[in-house]
Design an enzyme around this catalytic site. Structure first.
Site, PDB file in Angstrom:
ATOM      1  N   CYS A   1      28.759  24.511  30.784  1.00  0.00           N
ATOM      2  CA  CYS A   1      28.437  25.936  30.742  1.00  0.00           C
ATOM      3  C   CYS A   1      28.871  26.640  32.012  1.00  0.00           C
ATOM      4  O   CYS A   1      29.158  26.008  33.033  1.00  0.00           O
ATOM      5  CB  CYS A   1      26.916  26.145  30.589  1.00  0.00           C
ATOM      6  SG  CYS A   1      26.200  25.467  29.085  1.00  0.00           S
TER       7      CYS A   1
ATOM      8  N   ASP B   1      53.627  51.797  56.457  1.00  0.00           N
ATOM      9  CA  ASP B   1      53.052  52.740  55.504  1.00  0.00           C
ATOM     10  C   ASP B   1      52.313  53.855  56.245  1.00  0.00           C
ATOM     11  O   ASP B   1      51.423  53.595  57.063  1.00  0.00           O
ATOM     12  CB  ASP B   1      52.087  52.016  54.564  1.00  0.00           C
ATOM     13  CG  ASP B   1      51.535  52.923  53.498  1.00  0.00           C
ATOM     14  OD1 ASP B   1      52.240  53.166  52.506  1.00  0.00           O
ATOM     15  OD2 ASP B   1      50.395  53.422  53.668  1.00  0.00           O
TER      16      ASP B   1
END
Length: 484
Positions: A34, A446
């Site tokens: 699980c 940038d």
């Protein structure tokens, strides 16, 4: 992130979603494994065995739970493994599983620049299973999802999951899961809804909280190209073209955030169903659903700006499109780049039907852009240098000389990009960030980054960014979001 068994059991008892996809629990009394978020009754501590991935759980004889459905768990990002080479191989195998391909292991090793034997050794050290076992688990979990959530015939499920024949698919499914594919459809259990009627298919995609939904939605809304994509509240919609088994498929997708369940509800057009696995993988990357905030957020706390939990790295549903948008964004504002991209779509994008008003164009393919008349592209307001860069990139992608996806080898791809005219380090880093999902990309020059850091010295900014490795691309997102 490695947990001792006691800590792993605490994560299970508290249903801690932060460990979803990083921890699987095998229960010896039932033979089932699980996710930690499973809501069945918590098993006794002595009956639990803990695994870092689904492949290890299955190689130890456990079959997946029908309620929590391990195939829905988030995956791993590119730097999760202590051995990046082994993780790169895992990404290639996952990509192959979702694309329905069957790559020979020596070919994977050759692409990574190592021998077959060396790859097997480091893969087993990093993941605890052989590459073949890992690939088989990915294919079977994809098949389980298709059987549960779609109405595709079992034969199509087998092919879409990468199995060469229905006989091999049935044999592998029965061996691992102790039931036939058709039996799974007859006995779906409480966790799976009945098959939907023919039409769009809806799937659940999980993510690890926290997730900065507002930041991601705002990022896409500010850059949405009319005709191709739209944002409506918590829903992102777009058109999409996918090449699958030498067949061009076109359609649309809708991704809607469901914060209460830490999930995204993904709806896919019927025409894209044969490539469903590939579409799911693209959208997981596009929304960065496999990121682990527990690793990223502590590093980002040192990045200037207000605290934002769960920052994600918006990626690419169409990697070529993202690369084109990077080139069109050279030395212009976000709004100007958006305008140029819209003109390109209006001139060269093919029409497509969708149920959404105003969503009616596909982004032009690499081949269409490569073969277009450069004078016609120039009349859209795109300067000659950008036209050369666009068409050089398009030709390289169309001819297969450059591959743009997260399983592509990083350094050779960056070098190939920068060898093209008009593509420098800034463009290559942004393409790595959005198309290749590289979490440590850093476009040093940038202007947005420099403005957010209050400097014009790219070298000084790069020095400051060293403290944010290996998550500098996420730092870029934080800095950008501070300015928007």
């Amino acid at each position: 992130m490695t947990l001792h068994d006691d800590a792993a059991y605490r994560a299970l008892t508290t249903h801690d979603a932060r460990f979803d996809g990083r921890l699987f629990v095998g229960v010896t009394s039932t033979g089932i494994y699980c996710r930690p978020v499973c809501r069945v009754r918590t098993p006794r501590r002595e009956n639990c065995r803990f695994f870092p991935n689904a492949a290890q759980a299955e190689s130890n004889g456990f079959r997946p739970c029908l309620r929590c459905r391990p195939e829905l768990a988030p995956g791993l990002s590119l730097t999760d493994s202590s051995q990046v080479l082994a993780q790169q191989a895992a990404l290639m195998l996952e990509s192959a599983a979702h694309e329905g391909l069957d790559p020979p292991l020596p070919a994977v090793a050759a692409r990574l620049g190592v021998t077959d034997r060396h790859l097997r050794r480091i893969f087993a050290q990093a993941h605890g299973v052989t590459p073949i076992d890992y690939l088989t688990t990915q294919r079977l979990l994809l098949a389980k999802r298709l059987l549960t959530d779609t109405v595709l015939p079992v034969t199509q499920v087998a092919l879409a999951s990468g199995f060469a024949s229905l006989r091999r698919f049935n044999a592998a499914f029965v061996e691992r899961y102790r039931m036939s594919p058709s039996a799974l459809r007859r006995d779906r259990g409480e966790a799976a809804p009945p098959p939907a009627p023919a039409g769009p298919t809806s799937l659940r995609l999980a993510y690890r909280p926290p997730y900065d939904i507002d930041g991601v939605v705002r990022f896409f809304a500010n850059r949405a190209i009319a005709g191709v994509e739209a944002v409506d509240g918590l829903a992102l919609r777009r058109t999409l073209a996918v090449e699958h088994r030498a067949q061009a498929l076109t359609g649309w997708v809708e991704a809607r955030f469901v914060p209460a369940r830490h999930e995204v509800q993904l709806v896919i057009a019927p025409a894209l169903l044969p490539a469903l696995g590939a579409v799911v993988q693209r959208m997981r990357q596009c929304l960065d659903l496999d990121a682990d905030p527990a690793q990223i957020d502590p590093v980002l706390a040192a990045v200037p700006g207000a605290l934002r939990e769960g920052i994600r790295l918006p990626g690419a549903a169409d990697a070529f499109e993202s690369a084109v948008r990077v080139i069109l964004g050279q030395q212009v504002t976000v709004a100007a780049a958006r305008t140029l991209t819209r003109r390109l779509v209006e001139r060269f994008g093919m029409p497509v039907e969708t149920p959404f008003a105003g969503l009616d164009r596909l982004f032009p393919s690499a081949r269409i852009v490569a073969e277009a008349d450069p004078e016609v592209i120039g009349k859209l307001g795109i300067v000659r240098q950008r036209v050369r860069a666009l068409q050089a990139l398009a030709a390289a992608v169309a001819e297969g000389r450059i591959e743009l996806h997260r399983a592509a080898p990083l350094q050779p791809t960056l070098e190939a990009l920068q060898a093209l005219p008009g593509i420098g380090d800034w463009s290559a880093q942004l393409i790595a960030m959005r198309a290749l999902a590289w979490p440590d990309a850093w476009p040093a020059t940038d202007i947005g980054i420099l403005n957010a850091l209050g400097t014009r010295d790219a070298r000084l900014a790069a020095q400051q960014s060293e403290a944010w490795r290996p998550w500098r691309a996420y730092a870029v997102m934080k800095l950008w979001l501070n300015l928007e």
